[in-house]
Design an enzyme around this catalytic site. Sequence first.
Site, short mmCIF file in Angstrom:
data_model
loop_
_atom_site.label_atom_id
_atom_site.label_comp_id
_atom_site.label_asym_id
_atom_site.label_seq_id
_atom_site.Cartn_x
_atom_site.Cartn_y
_atom_site.Cartn_z
N ASP A 27 33.28 38.59 53.68
CA ASP A 27 31.66 38.36 54.16
C ASP A 27 31.91 37.70 55.38
O ASP A 27 32.87 36.73 55.58
CB ASP A 27 31.25 37.75 52.79
CG ASP A 27 30.82 38.72 51.71
OD1 ASP A 27 31.17 39.95 52.06
OD2 ASP A 27 30.65 38.04 50.68
N ARG A 28 30.89 37.55 56.21
CA ARG A 28 30.62 36.89 57.10
C ARG A 28 30.97 35.45 57.26
O ARG A 28 31.78 34.55 57.86
CB ARG A 28 29.56 36.93 57.91
CG ARG A 28 29.03 36.16 59.07
CD ARG A 28 27.90 36.02 59.52
NE ARG A 28 26.81 35.35 58.49
CZ ARG A 28 25.43 35.24 58.50
NH1 ARG A 28 24.84 36.06 59.73
NH2 ARG A 28 24.82 34.83 57.89
#
EC number: 5.4.99.-
Length: 281
Positions: free
Chosen positions: A119-120
Amino acid sequence: MELKEILYDQMRLSSRLVRKLKRTKNILVNGNKIAFHARLRKGDRVEVIMEEESNQFEPQNIPIDVVYEDMDLLILNKQPGLVVHPTKGHPIGTLANAIVYYMQERGESFKIRFVNRLDRDTSGLIIIAKNPYIQQELSKQMIDNQVEKRYLAVIKGCLETEKGTVDAPIGRPYPEDITRKVYAGGQPSITHYEAVEQLKDATVVRLLLETGRTHQIRVHMSYIGHPILGDELYGGKADILIERQALHAEILRFLHPRTGEPMEVKASIPADILELITKLS
């Protein structure tokens, strides 16, 4: 033995890759192109040519932390806040853009093939395969649960038991909603956890993924009542001590696809998580 048996059984190439190699005429025996069903003799040399494929990403001078690199693999310690791959919402400023710049600076060229994703706002280890064979073999190891993925997180509250396992199916019941949930129609998902340090109303845990569902750790920790600090999406709420979910992909263990040698790579814990632990100690 037929050529196709060499390709599938001994070289362990996927059907998709073999079809592509046939289409581009990049399968040679003793330097010549022969029929796919031709029988080979002892001493024949089978050569598969992996053509370089270009990337369509704009190069950008974004710092990257290289943990390991060889002719087949590039393994990075991704910083938080960095999207892995360009999307409609993030067309530039991604890890892929940074890797293209890194390649150009070194005079290299290979198509970026992400073996795993983060995920970011999750930091840690990302594997990039430099050719389709390496990507294929590592993907097989992922499917066969031969890649050991260990994470470190800071979760809310104190665990009732020092060690435990969450075995609960995860899915996305509403396609328009990005959040995942534990529900009966989800995919089998297993997360093992162990407390390593007790903090003020928080716990440092190390986690081992047995499956690799999207948002798995975040969903499972929230499900048992201990969301990851800073994880607004799954109940961790905004935290003044850290600006993202306190989750880090720390260790990967796998077999190198070319050599078969056991590999272990480790990403140092980022400064924001170390600072969070210090402040809560």
